[in-house]
Design a protein around this motif. Structure first.
Motif, PDB file in Angstrom:
ATOM      1  N   PHE A   8       0.842  -1.192   0.000  1.00 39.68           N
ATOM      2  CA  PHE A   8       0.000   0.000   0.000  1.00 39.68           C
ATOM      3  C   PHE A   8       0.879   1.245   0.000  1.00 39.68           C
ATOM      4  N   SER A   9       0.461   2.249  -0.720  1.00 38.66           N
ATOM      5  CA  SER A   9       1.191   3.515  -0.745  1.00 38.66           C
ATOM      6  C   SER A   9       0.853   4.312   0.501  1.00 38.66           C
ATOM      7  N   VAL A  10       1.608   5.359   0.733  1.00 41.62           N
ATOM      8  CA  VAL A  10       1.350   6.209   1.891  1.00 41.62           C
ATOM      9  C   VAL A  10      -0.076   6.745   1.837  1.00 41.62           C
ATOM     10  N   GLU A  11      -0.501   7.126   0.653  1.00 42.04           N
ATOM     11  CA  GLU A  11      -1.842   7.681   0.521  1.00 42.04           C
ATOM     12  C   GLU A  11      -2.899   6.632   0.854  1.00 42.04           C
ATOM     13  N   GLN A  12      -2.712   5.444   0.362  1.00 36.61           N
ATOM     14  CA  GLN A  12      -3.666   4.378   0.664  1.00 36.61           C
ATOM     15  C   GLN A  12      -3.650   4.039   2.149  1.00 36.61           C
ATOM     16  N   MET A  13      -2.455   4.074   2.722  1.00 46.68           N
ATOM     17  CA  MET A  13      -2.358   3.788   4.160  1.00 46.68           C
ATOM     18  C   MET A  13      -3.100   4.842   4.950  1.00 46.68           C
ATOM     19  N   SER A  14      -3.035   6.054   4.475  1.00 43.40           N
ATOM     20  CA  SER A  14      -3.726   7.141   5.141  1.00 43.40           C
ATOM     21  C   SER A  14      -5.224   6.847   5.181  1.00 43.40           C
ATOM     22  N   ASN A  15      -5.756   6.375   4.070  1.00 39.93           N
ATOM     23  CA  ASN A  15      -7.167   5.987   4.020  1.00 39.93           C
ATOM     24  C   ASN A  15      -7.447   4.839   4.971  1.00 39.93           C
ATOM     25  N   LEU A  16      -6.595   3.835   4.902  1.00 39.09           N
ATOM     26  CA  LEU A  16      -6.806   2.650   5.742  1.00 39.09           C
ATOM     27  C   LEU A  16      -6.745   3.008   7.218  1.00 39.09           C
ATOM     28  N   LEU A  17      -5.819   3.863   7.584  1.00 38.33           N
ATOM     29  CA  LEU A  17      -5.704   4.265   8.986  1.00 38.33           C
ATOM     30  C   LEU A  17      -6.968   4.981   9.432  1.00 38.33           C
ATOM     31  N   ALA A  18      -7.472   5.835   8.559  1.00 40.16           N
ATOM     32  CA  ALA A  18      -8.696   6.565   8.898  1.00 40.16           C
ATOM     33  C   ALA A  18      -9.842   5.578   9.105  1.00 40.16           C
ATOM     34  N   LEU A  19      -9.940   4.596   8.231  1.00 42.05           N
ATOM     35  CA  LEU A  19     -10.999   3.593   8.360  1.00 42.05           C
ATOM     36  C   LEU A  19     -10.806   2.774   9.632  1.00 42.05           C
ATOM     37  N   TRP A  20      -9.553   2.487   9.887  1.00 45.07           N
ATOM     38  CA  TRP A  20      -9.234   1.672  11.067  1.00 45.07           C
ATOM     39  C   TRP A  20      -9.692   2.378  12.340  1.00 45.07           C
ATOM     40  N   GLN A  21      -9.450   3.678  12.339  1.00 44.61           N
ATOM     41  CA  GLN A  21      -9.761   4.424  13.548  1.00 44.61           C
ATOM     42  C   GLN A  21     -11.235   4.856  13.627  1.00 44.61           C
ATOM     43  N   ASP A  22     -11.956   4.573  12.558  1.00 42.84           N
ATOM     44  CA  ASP A  22     -13.384   4.879  12.575  1.00 42.84           C
ATOM     45  C   ASP A  22     -14.155   3.610  12.914  1.00 42.84           C
ATOM     46  N   ARG A  23     -14.659   3.557  14.131  1.00 46.73           N
ATOM     47  CA  ARG A  23     -15.328   2.334  14.567  1.00 46.73           C
ATOM     48  C   ARG A  23     -16.603   2.048  13.790  1.00 46.73           C
ATOM     49  N   HIS A  24     -17.109   3.052  13.117  1.00 46.63           N
ATOM     50  CA  HIS A  24     -18.376   2.869  12.426  1.00 46.63           C
ATOM     51  C   HIS A  24     -18.220   2.682  10.928  1.00 46.63           C
ATOM     52  N   ARG A  25     -16.974   2.501  10.502  1.00 44.59           N
ATOM     53  CA  ARG A  25     -16.762   2.307   9.055  1.00 44.59           C
ATOM     54  C   ARG A  25     -17.520   1.073   8.599  1.00 44.59           C
ATOM     55  N   ALA A  26     -17.852   1.078   7.329  1.00 40.50           N
ATOM     56  CA  ALA A  26     -18.476  -0.100   6.738  1.00 40.50           C
ATOM     57  C   ALA A  26     -17.358  -0.968   6.182  1.00 40.50           C
ATOM     58  N   SER A  27     -17.451  -2.256   6.382  1.00 38.70           N
ATOM     59  CA  SER A  27     -16.396  -3.128   5.865  1.00 38.70           C
ATOM     60  C   SER A  27     -16.304  -3.002   4.347  1.00 38.70           C
ATOM     61  N   SER A  28     -17.385  -2.604   3.732  1.00 37.68           N
ATOM     62  CA  SER A  28     -17.342  -2.441   2.272  1.00 37.68           C
ATOM     63  C   SER A  28     -16.365  -1.339   1.868  1.00 37.68           C
ATOM     64  N   ASP A  29     -16.219  -0.336   2.730  1.00 36.53           N
ATOM     65  CA  ASP A  29     -15.276   0.739   2.418  1.00 36.53           C
ATOM     66  C   ASP A  29     -13.849   0.206   2.416  1.00 36.53           C
ATOM     67  N   VAL A  30     -13.558  -0.613   3.404  1.00 35.48           N
ATOM     68  CA  VAL A  30     -12.232  -1.203   3.497  1.00 35.48           C
ATOM     69  C   VAL A  30     -11.988  -2.118   2.305  1.00 35.48           C
ATOM     70  N   LYS A  31     -12.990  -2.901   2.026  1.00 31.32           N
ATOM     71  CA  LYS A  31     -12.872  -3.852   0.917  1.00 31.32           C
ATOM     72  C   LYS A  31     -12.591  -3.113  -0.392  1.00 31.32           C
ATOM     73  N   ALA A  32     -13.224  -1.981  -0.552  1.00 30.75           N
ATOM     74  CA  ALA A  32     -13.039  -1.215  -1.788  1.00 30.75           C
ATOM     75  C   ALA A  32     -11.581  -0.783  -1.941  1.00 30.75           C
ATOM     76  N   VAL A  33     -10.997  -0.317  -0.850  1.00 30.28           N
ATOM     77  CA  VAL A  33      -9.590   0.087  -0.902  1.00 30.28           C
ATOM     78  C   VAL A  33      -8.718  -1.111  -1.265  1.00 30.28           C
ATOM     79  N   ALA A  34      -9.006  -2.233  -0.620  1.00 27.73           N
ATOM     80  CA  ALA A  34      -8.207  -3.440  -0.871  1.00 27.73           C
ATOM     81  C   ALA A  34      -8.362  -3.908  -2.310  1.00 27.73           C
ATOM     82  N   LEU A  35      -9.575  -3.884  -2.794  1.00 26.01           N
ATOM     83  CA  LEU A  35      -9.814  -4.339  -4.168  1.00 26.01           C
ATOM     84  C   LEU A  35      -9.114  -3.434  -5.169  1.00 26.01           C
ATOM     85  N   ALA A  36      -9.172  -2.145  -4.901  1.00 20.56           N
ATOM     86  CA  ALA A  36      -8.490  -1.209  -5.808  1.00 20.56           C
ATOM     87  C   ALA A  36      -6.995  -1.505  -5.809  1.00 20.56           C
ATOM     88  N   HIS A  37      -6.486  -1.836  -4.656  1.00 20.59           N
ATOM     89  CA  HIS A  37      -5.058  -2.124  -4.568  1.00 20.59           C
ATOM     90  C   HIS A  37      -4.718  -3.427  -5.289  1.00 20.59           C
TER      91      HIS A  37
END
Lengths: 139, 139
Positions: B58-87
DNA sequence: TCTGAAGTTTCCTATTATTGGAAAGTGAAA
DNA sequence: TTTCACTTTCCAATAATAGGAAACTTCAGA
């Protein structure tokens, strides 16, 4: 031939042609009286050679070797082959690394619901306590 | 915990920890009175998260997104999945490109004697007149 | 308590290949 | 002669990482 035409004819941007000259990959171009670079057929050939090598993923350093071999009529084909084989190994290494990443990620994605719920094994994996590192600390 | 210990505990070099802070991937670390960075468990977790994500390409930018999702307890797993799929798609693109290079090179290598003689299809291919580029010029 | 070693701080540099821009000069056609 | 496209050099930026210098802090040993 001006640098713009050389760029079109070789597929390498004018910027990069100047750069390749500046780092010594290309010899200094001839100049018109006004200081414009003047490229001849021979130069275009070299630039195309470079473009092709670049498209095969050779680094500037490797291209430098290849160009030297190319311009040495007495080179042994084994020398060229060695450079190519080394590059294949390099490519294999990169491919393997990317495939490993891809596989791990694919695995995680498969186990992620991907719905509105917050629980997600992808983040779970990323956030997992890394026991190995702790172990290293105690070595 | 000093930066050196944090580095060992996370697997990220002290240099990179400072760098990640400087670009805002990590929040500014707490400081001791003397100005030393002080890392707590929470920070180490985040650093390990980053180390793991990095190892997955993952690039720094992608990690930034992932970290934000990680720290958001209410994120939807679909959001995380989307980042992973794009990667994964990104990885696929890179893999494909490298494999294409590898194949071409492999083909050339197979046809190169690899002996003391100078004739070599590898250099032959690199030096080939590129008709396509000429064609483009006449468009 | 002093001293030296090891750790830390910030700042600057370099890497690789490429792109972007600015300012100044050149070429050629109208 | 003006104007537009092209060229020149120089400087900066990209992404992620590493290396070093100078100054300061921490800590252990004498």
């Amino acid at each position: 031939m001006n640098i713009g035409q050389a760029a079109k004819a070789s597929g390498i941007s004018a910027k990069m042609i100047r750069y390749y000259e500046s780092i010594g990959l290309m010899p200094p171009a001839h100049r018109t009286e006004a200081g414009y670079r003047a490229f001849h057929e021979k130069d275009i050939h070299a630039l195309r050679f470079i473009a092709r090598a670049r498209s095969l993923g050779f680094s500037v350093e490797q291209m430098s070797n290849l160009l030297a071999l190319w311009q040495d009529r007495h080179r042994a084909s084994s020398d060229v082959k060695a450079v190519a084989l080394a590059h294949i190994e390099e490519l294999d290494g990169k491919i393997k690394k990317l495939q490993d990443m891809r596989e791990t990620l694919e695995h995680l994605v498969k186990h992620c619901h991907g719905d509105a719920r917050p629980d997600c094994p992808i983040l779970g994996d990323l956030a997992a306590e890394s026991v190995e590192l702790d172990a290293e600390l105690t070595l």
